[in-house]
Design a protein around this motif. Sequence first.
Motif, PDB file in Angstrom:
ATOM      1  N   ARG A  31       0.846  -1.148  -0.146  1.00  0.00           N
ATOM      2  CA  ARG A  31       0.130   0.007  -0.080  1.00  0.00           C
ATOM      3  C   ARG A  31       0.944   1.213  -0.132  1.00  0.00           C
ATOM      4  O   ARG A  31       2.076   1.153   0.662  1.00  0.00           O
ATOM      5  CB  ARG A  31      -0.905  -0.057   1.195  1.00  0.00           C
ATOM      6  CG  ARG A  31      -1.844  -1.084   1.136  1.00  0.00           C
ATOM      7  CD  ARG A  31      -2.870  -0.652   2.546  1.00  0.00           C
ATOM      8  NE  ARG A  31      -2.284  -0.583   3.850  1.00  0.00           N
ATOM      9  CZ  ARG A  31      -2.198  -1.754   4.658  1.00  0.00           C
ATOM     10  NH1 ARG A  31      -2.218  -2.804   4.556  1.00  0.00           N
ATOM     11  NH2 ARG A  31      -1.526  -1.206   5.987  1.00  0.00           N
ATOM     12  N   PRO A  32       0.437   2.405  -0.594  1.00  0.00           N
ATOM     13  CA  PRO A  32       1.310   3.444  -0.480  1.00  0.00           C
ATOM     14  C   PRO A  32       1.179   4.058   0.732  1.00  0.00           C
ATOM     15  O   PRO A  32       0.214   3.807   1.479  1.00  0.00           O
ATOM     16  CB  PRO A  32       0.611   4.461  -1.675  1.00  0.00           C
ATOM     17  CG  PRO A  32      -0.759   3.853  -1.713  1.00  0.00           C
ATOM     18  CD  PRO A  32      -0.862   2.494  -1.462  1.00  0.00           C
ATOM     19  N   ILE A  33       2.298   4.682   1.324  1.00  0.00           N
ATOM     20  CA  ILE A  33       2.301   5.645   2.463  1.00  0.00           C
ATOM     21  C   ILE A  33       2.017   7.048   2.213  1.00  0.00           C
ATOM     22  O   ILE A  33       2.881   7.716   1.300  1.00  0.00           O
ATOM     23  CB  ILE A  33       3.427   5.268   3.145  1.00  0.00           C
ATOM     24  CG1 ILE A  33       4.025   3.851   3.316  1.00  0.00           C
ATOM     25  CG2 ILE A  33       3.541   6.013   4.576  1.00  0.00           C
ATOM     26  CD1 ILE A  33       2.679   3.009   4.138  1.00  0.00           C
ATOM     27  N   LEU A  34       1.173   7.780   2.612  1.00  0.00           N
ATOM     28  CA  LEU A  34       1.216   9.246   2.517  1.00  0.00           C
ATOM     29  C   LEU A  34       1.839   9.696   3.537  1.00  0.00           C
ATOM     30  O   LEU A  34       1.785   9.702   4.800  1.00  0.00           O
ATOM     31  CB  LEU A  34      -0.356   9.836   2.770  1.00  0.00           C
ATOM     32  CG  LEU A  34      -0.608  11.208   2.603  1.00  0.00           C
ATOM     33  CD1 LEU A  34      -0.343  11.639   1.353  1.00  0.00           C
ATOM     34  CD2 LEU A  34      -1.929  11.361   2.914  1.00  0.00           C
ATOM     35  N   VAL A  35       2.919  10.700   3.080  1.00  0.00           N
ATOM     36  CA  VAL A  35       3.792  11.360   4.007  1.00  0.00           C
ATOM     37  C   VAL A  35       3.035  12.946   4.065  1.00  0.00           C
ATOM     38  O   VAL A  35       2.751  13.436   3.051  1.00  0.00           O
ATOM     39  CB  VAL A  35       5.277  11.550   3.619  1.00  0.00           C
ATOM     40  CG1 VAL A  35       6.150  12.382   4.363  1.00  0.00           C
ATOM     41  CG2 VAL A  35       5.924  10.203   3.309  1.00  0.00           C
ATOM     42  N   THR A  36       3.083  13.527   5.561  1.00  0.00           N
ATOM     43  CA  THR A  36       2.405  14.732   5.747  1.00  0.00           C
ATOM     44  C   THR A  36       3.195  15.683   6.315  1.00  0.00           C
ATOM     45  O   THR A  36       4.272  15.199   6.876  1.00  0.00           O
ATOM     46  CB  THR A  36       1.005  14.477   6.368  1.00  0.00           C
ATOM     47  OG1 THR A  36       1.472  13.965   7.820  1.00  0.00           O
ATOM     48  CG2 THR A  36       0.162  13.687   5.999  1.00  0.00           C
ATOM     49  N   SER A  37       2.911  16.868   5.920  1.00  0.00           N
ATOM     50  CA  SER A  37       3.903  17.969   6.874  1.00  0.00           C
ATOM     51  C   SER A  37       2.567  18.965   7.259  1.00  0.00           C
ATOM     52  O   SER A  37       1.830  19.629   6.223  1.00  0.00           O
ATOM     53  CB  SER A  37       4.567  18.639   5.889  1.00  0.00           C
ATOM     54  OG  SER A  37       5.497  19.630   6.477  1.00  0.00           O
ATOM     55  N   GLY A  41      -0.884  16.406   2.996  1.00  0.00           N
ATOM     56  CA  GLY A  41      -0.021  15.304   2.119  1.00  0.00           C
ATOM     57  C   GLY A  41       0.957  16.271   1.430  1.00  0.00           C
ATOM     58  O   GLY A  41       0.548  17.093   0.790  1.00  0.00           O
ATOM     59  N   ILE A  42       2.023  15.570   1.263  1.00  0.00           N
ATOM     60  CA  ILE A  42       3.249  16.146   0.495  1.00  0.00           C
ATOM     61  C   ILE A  42       3.923  15.175  -0.368  1.00  0.00           C
ATOM     62  O   ILE A  42       4.428  15.441  -1.242  1.00  0.00           O
ATOM     63  CB  ILE A  42       4.376  16.952   1.352  1.00  0.00           C
ATOM     64  CG1 ILE A  42       5.002  16.057   2.444  1.00  0.00           C
ATOM     65  CG2 ILE A  42       3.694  18.139   2.015  1.00  0.00           C
ATOM     66  CD1 ILE A  42       6.198  16.355   2.961  1.00  0.00           C
ATOM     67  N   ALA A  43       3.727  14.012  -0.014  1.00  0.00           N
ATOM     68  CA  ALA A  43       4.597  12.920  -0.891  1.00  0.00           C
ATOM     69  C   ALA A  43       3.709  11.499  -0.594  1.00  0.00           C
ATOM     70  O   ALA A  43       3.142  11.306   0.150  1.00  0.00           O
ATOM     71  CB  ALA A  43       5.947  12.781  -0.812  1.00  0.00           C
ATOM     72  N   VAL A  44       4.163  10.652  -1.433  1.00  0.00           N
ATOM     73  CA  VAL A  44       3.697   9.267  -1.583  1.00  0.00           C
ATOM     74  C   VAL A  44       4.791   8.458  -1.470  1.00  0.00           C
ATOM     75  O   VAL A  44       5.842   8.585  -2.389  1.00  0.00           O
ATOM     76  CB  VAL A  44       2.816   8.944  -2.438  1.00  0.00           C
ATOM     77  CG1 VAL A  44       2.504   7.575  -2.300  1.00  0.00           C
ATOM     78  CG2 VAL A  44       1.524   9.748  -2.247  1.00  0.00           C
TER      79      VAL A  44
END
Length: 88
Positions: A31-37, A41-44
């Motif tokens: 599964r993709p991981i959503l990176v947040t700041s 959301g800023i990246a996957v």
Amino acid sequence: MQPKFSEDVVPLSDLKINPGKIVNHAKDSHRPILVTSRGRGIAVVQGLDEYEKSIEELAFIKAVAKGMLDIKEGNKSDISDVKARLGL
């Protein structure tokens, strides 16, 4: 595969602290991981196999759509002409 928000959303600070853990989770869970700041959301982060699979699926869907559009526009070939062109 759809992300599980309870497991697959991580802050950028977690990625900075332990990138291997995040990458392994993406690879193992498929599964993709959503990176947040700051809550956005800023990246996957996605496993390579899943990424390649999604790219191949997208290319296939685009080819099918193009073929359907060609048919709709009357761009058709007889099967014998196609075989001759391909040397079959």
